[in-house]
Design a protein around this motif. Structure first.
Motif: not given
Length: 282
Positions: A48-55, A100-105, A111-112, A150-155
């Motif tokens: 559950p913390n792999l997508n935590a709000e706290d970076p 991973t998808q919710n993380s900034s570039v 994550h990758l 939107g291309s964010d998900s595709a990227r």
């Protein structure tokens, strides 16, 4: 007192302690002696913390997971352990991919790398890699067909697909990797989204570098057809892809292929972008 408990100092101290606990988890996940006995329980804490709000918490969760994945490669395991690890992957990968998808570039790279490590473990099940690769490619194909805006998900899906492919969990020239290759081709000739086109060229170059697939007979033709559709931001990535291709080609086909790209390479050697010029002059 209640006032002390709610004070900024008390709050800061609590945060520091929490971060120290999370930091220590990474150490506990590094070659634990009871890896397979506890991996499911630890996974329930990490997931559950792999997508935590706290970076910071997210970072420690990803790092702990990478340590676990790398530890599986350092231990002798039985068939029972392999099945345990497969169950662990099925449980935790959806959370990792979502994070991973919710993380900034900028934050996505760790994550990758974690995805690659998880699937590269010597107990990894190819069926799991196949399943998640197909999911990622589905997102890219839906964007290509115009069903998703939107291309964010595709990227991010392209990044995830490449992370899965780099794990070598799938055999060379497998149907899934060939599907990935075919998914990239339309984006080479589509300058409407330069960021996707750039990623497609980079992914294709990595395909060739890592020898994930044999060099397709139609690749040179596809690259030649895409020459006039190359966006400004994709030029350097395209040249790098051509460079890797020429390095991998057999001698008998190298001369012909070089002749087909030489005019473009010379033209790009005078490009306004230093990065493009550097790739052209290599």
């Amino acid at each position: 007192s209640e006032e002390e408990e709610g004070s900024p100092v008390a709050s800061k101290n609590t945060t520091i302690v929490a971060m120290q606990v999370w930091s220590s988890l990474c150490g506990f996940c590094n070659d634990p002696t009871d890896l397979y006995e506890q991996i499911m329980g630890v996974g329930s804490l990490i997931a559950p913390n792999l997508n935590a709000e706290d970076p910071t918490i997210k970072h420690f969760a990803v790092k702990a997971l990478r340590n676990l994945a790398q530890s599986t490669g350092n231990s002798l395991s039985s068939e029972k352990d392999k099945k345990t690890y497969s169950r662990f992957l099925k449980k935790i990968l959806p959370s990792l991919l979502k994070g991973t998808q919710n993380s900034s570039v900028q934050k996505r790279e760790e994550h990758l790398a974690c995805i690659t490590d998880c699937l590269a473990a010597n107990h990894s099940d190819a069926a799991i890699a196949s399943n998640f690769l197909k999911r990622a490619l589905k997102n890219v194909l839906e964007y290509s067909s115009g069903n998703v805006q939107g291309s964010d998900s595709a990227r991010s899906s392209l990044d995830i697909a490449m992370a899965i492919a780099k794990s070598y969990a799938l055999e060379r020239d497998s149907s899934e990797l060939l599907l990935f290759y075919k998914t990239l081709l339309p984006h080479l000739q589509d300058p409407s989204d330069t960021s996707i086109q750039k990623k497609a060229y980079k992914a294709l170059a990595q395909f060739l570098q890592l020898e994930l697939v044999s060099i397709p007979d139609d690749l040179v033709a596809h690259l030649e057809e895409a020459a006039d559709s190359t966006g400004v931001g994709s030029k350097a990535s395209r040249l790098f892809c051509i460079q890797i291709l020429l390095e991998k080609l057999l001698v008998e086909s190298l001369y012909e292929s070089t002749c087909r790209f030489i005019a473009e390479i010379i033209l790009y050697s005078r490009d306004a972008s230093m990065k493009t010029r550097d790739h052209a002059n290599k």
